[in-house]
Scaffold this motif. Structure first.
Motif, short mmCIF file in Angstrom:
data_model
loop_
_atom_site.label_atom_id
_atom_site.label_comp_id
_atom_site.label_asym_id
_atom_site.label_seq_id
_atom_site.Cartn_x
_atom_site.Cartn_y
_atom_site.Cartn_z
N VAL A 134 33.99 36.33 41.69
CA VAL A 134 33.63 36.83 40.36
C VAL A 134 34.84 37.51 39.71
O VAL A 134 35.55 38.28 40.36
N ASN A 135 35.08 37.21 38.45
CA ASN A 135 36.17 37.84 37.71
C ASN A 135 35.61 38.69 36.57
O ASN A 135 34.59 38.33 35.97
N GLY A 136 36.29 39.78 36.28
CA GLY A 136 35.88 40.63 35.18
C GLY A 136 37.03 41.51 34.75
O GLY A 136 38.16 41.38 35.24
N PHE A 148 31.78 38.01 27.68
CA PHE A 148 32.04 36.61 27.38
C PHE A 148 33.28 36.11 28.12
O PHE A 148 33.25 35.05 28.79
N THR A 149 34.38 36.87 28.05
CA THR A 149 35.62 36.44 28.69
C THR A 149 35.54 36.53 30.22
O THR A 149 36.16 35.75 30.92
N ALA A 150 34.76 37.50 30.72
CA ALA A 150 34.56 37.58 32.17
C ALA A 150 33.84 36.32 32.66
O ALA A 150 34.13 35.80 33.74
N GLN A 182 37.38 30.31 38.00
CA GLN A 182 37.56 30.56 39.44
C GLN A 182 36.66 29.68 40.28
O GLN A 182 37.10 29.12 41.30
N THR A 183 35.41 29.57 39.93
CA THR A 183 34.43 28.92 40.80
C THR A 183 34.43 27.40 40.67
O THR A 183 34.35 26.68 41.67
N LEU A 184 34.51 26.89 39.44
CA LEU A 184 34.49 25.44 39.21
C LEU A 184 35.89 24.87 39.22
O LEU A 184 36.17 23.88 39.89
N ALA A 228 39.74 40.01 40.11
CA ALA A 228 38.62 39.88 41.04
C ALA A 228 37.75 41.13 41.03
O ALA A 228 38.24 42.24 40.86
N PHE A 229 36.45 40.93 41.22
CA PHE A 229 35.52 42.05 41.36
C PHE A 229 35.10 42.16 42.82
O PHE A 229 34.32 41.36 43.33
N ALA A 230 35.63 43.17 43.50
CA ALA A 230 35.42 43.30 44.94
C ALA A 230 33.96 43.59 45.28
O ALA A 230 33.49 43.23 46.37
N GLN A 231 33.22 44.26 44.38
CA GLN A 231 31.83 44.59 44.72
C GLN A 231 30.99 43.35 44.96
O GLN A 231 30.04 43.37 45.75
N ASN A 232 31.34 42.23 44.32
CA ASN A 232 30.56 41.01 44.52
C ASN A 232 30.86 40.36 45.87
O ASN A 232 30.06 39.58 46.37
N ILE A 233 32.01 40.69 46.46
CA ILE A 233 32.29 40.22 47.82
C ILE A 233 31.27 40.82 48.77
O ILE A 233 30.76 40.16 49.68
N GLY A 234 30.93 42.09 48.55
CA GLY A 234 29.91 42.74 49.37
C GLY A 234 28.56 42.07 49.21
O GLY A 234 27.80 41.95 50.18
#
Length: 488
Positions: free
Chosen positions: A110-112, A87-89, A96-98, A331-337
């Motif tokens: 993406v944040n988590g 939920f908090t992620a 971050q996005t909006l 930040a979640f680096a895996q989503n950058i990939g």
């Protein structure tokens, strides 16, 4: 790709040409949106967002899964903690996005829950039950507020991230994530009897081959969601193989809101606060590097204002998370990939992923459906995702003038030191636990080493006209860095 200014220039030129052809002025033509700001059709938005959630799900629930039992929570309380983290992620990702005001990078970011805080949180709350969680939450609130105040100053460090530094850090991000994919491929739980079994590793290999084949054979939108399709197909194949666990689906509640301060009011202890403030600085360093990497990939370079907004979203999300029983967000680096691989650059896609995360946190039974994806299947897809990040870093290093000055030496030392926690996990075992927060993160140590050596070799004690090509040797950003090739 081209930098944002060049992109807009080309858009305007194109509009002018079309306008004159149609008898209309360029001023009458609508401005073309940057791909980051494009809104995709609803179905494409949802499926692409779901793909981001699938890529990050295990990373979000793993920290509470580790911390909960360590502090003495029951299985049901740990499951509640996992739902709260989803939920908090989602909230942090939407920030971050909006974004609003000067909060949010407004990138597909993406944040988590940050893994950097797992060890210190266990040390703070070990065997203290609800009191331990309350102390952890109190420390995170203070650390988040401190980070929010420091964000406008911390973002100015962007000038210390030329290509020789960013390329090194991006490469380390990818390489540091690969062991996570390898662990998932083996089963994720080193104490399990089937850890590293041929079944698990074969399932990971099959998923990897499926993803590669789909990327090769499919076109358009289906190619963009190849990872998601690979996860679905891999999960279906895993059912007869006996590695898909349906237990969580049967035990999950249909609806469950993360009640504020479920474990009691936050408690504030000086030692815990200091420890989590150090973790926050580490997370801010990693997030800065991640934003620079993502900015290159999407063709919108992250400037000081972007990084400031991104850090504010990180830190505000972290400060708010404990209210809903969540941990520190980064930040979640895996989503950058995933962004690099799919070429879907819309921030609204990731915002859709954030909304899905919020929904998963409110509907535990929906979260358990995502959890049906076996870790070996996720590991097979993770090899491609994390490898894409490393490849992007290598391409950035190709623009860093490694043949000039001591840039190659900077990369060699930073990568070598950054790989220590991966190649020799117990290397720093004799160091104080507070230092391990930084030293056990190859991304953080490599980043610090690259920055310091870049300053030492390329800036301190040198004059601007010391030698021809000094600016290139310094690793300064080219005027139009986005005109250079980046990974897709």
């Amino acid at each position: 790709m081209a930098a944002t200014p060049r992109f807009r220039k080309k858009a305007v030129e194109g509009s002018a040409a079309e306008g004159s052809a149609n008898g209309r002025s360029a001023a009458e033509e609508p401005a073309r949106k940057h791909p980051v700001d494009e809104k995709l059709p609803p179905l494409k938005m949802f499926t692409s967002g779901l793909q981001h959630v699938a890529a990050m799900y295990a990373g979000v629930v793993a920290p509470p899964m580790i911390v909960g039992p360590a502090v003495g929570l029951s299985a049901k309380e740990t499951a509640f903690l996992m739902g709260a983290s989803l939920f908090t992620a989602g909230i942090a990702t939407l920030l971050q996005t909006l974004g609003f005001w000067r909060i949010g990078a407004r990138l597909p970011f993406v944040n988590g829950v940050s893994f950097a805080g797992v060890t210190p949180m266990i040390a703070i709350g070990k065997d203290r039950g609800h009191d331990g969680i309350a102390v952890i939450f109190g420390a995170i609130i203070v650390a988040g507020l401190l980070g929010f105040v420091l964000a406008p100053y911390f973002c100015k460090l962007v000038r210390f991230f030329p290509p020789v530094v960013t390329g090194t850090v991006i490469t380390l991000i990818g390489v540091s994530l690969l062991p996570v994919a390898f662990n998932w491929s083996q089963g994720g739980n080193a104490t399990a009897d089937d850890y590293g079994s041929m079944t698990n590793i074969t399932m990971a290999a099959v998923t990897l081959l499926i993803v590669l084949a789909l990327r090769k054979l499919l076109r358009g939108f289906l190619q963009q969601i190849a990872i998601l399709l690979g996860l679905v197909i891999g999960t279906l194949i895993a059912i007869p193989a006996g590695i898909t666990d349906f237990g969580a689906l049967g035990d999950a509640d249909v609806v469950g809101f993360p009640t504020p301060f479920h474990f009691g009011a936050p408690q504030f202890e000086a030692a815990a606060i200091i420890s989590m403030c150090i973790v926050m600085l580490v997370c801010m360093t990693e997030s800065t590097a991640d934003m620079l990497a993502l900015g290159k990939i999407v063709g919108r370079p992250a400037d000081e204002r972007t990084i400031e907004g991104g850090l504010r979203a990180d830190t505000l999300g972290s400060a708010v998370s404990p209210l809903f029983n969540g941990f520190m967000c980064s930040a979640f680096a895996q989503n950058i990939g995933l962004v690099a691989m799919t070429k879907v650059r819309s921030r609204f896609v990731v915002a859709a992923g954030g909304a899905i995360l919020v929904l998963l946190g409110l509907v535990p039974v929906a979260a358990s459906v995502i959890a049906l994806v076996p870790l070996p299947v996720l590991g097979g897809a993770g090899i491609v995702l994390f490898g894409s990040v490393a490849a992007s870093g290598i391409q950035t290093l190709a623009t860093a003038a490694l043949e000039k000055g001591e840039n190659a030496l900077i990369v060699a030392a930073a990568v070598g030191i950054g790989l220590i926690p991966i190649a020799a996990p117990g290397f720093y075992h004799a160091f104080p636990e507070d230092l391990l927060v930084v030293l056990d993160s190859g991304i953080s140590t490599g980043c610090v080493v690259a920055i310091v050596l870049n300053l030492a070799f390329n800036h301190w004690g040198r004059t601007p006209d010391a030698e021809p090509g000094a600016e290139a040797a310094d690793g300064e950003q080219p005027k139009d860095p986005m005109a250079l090739p980046v990974a897709h």
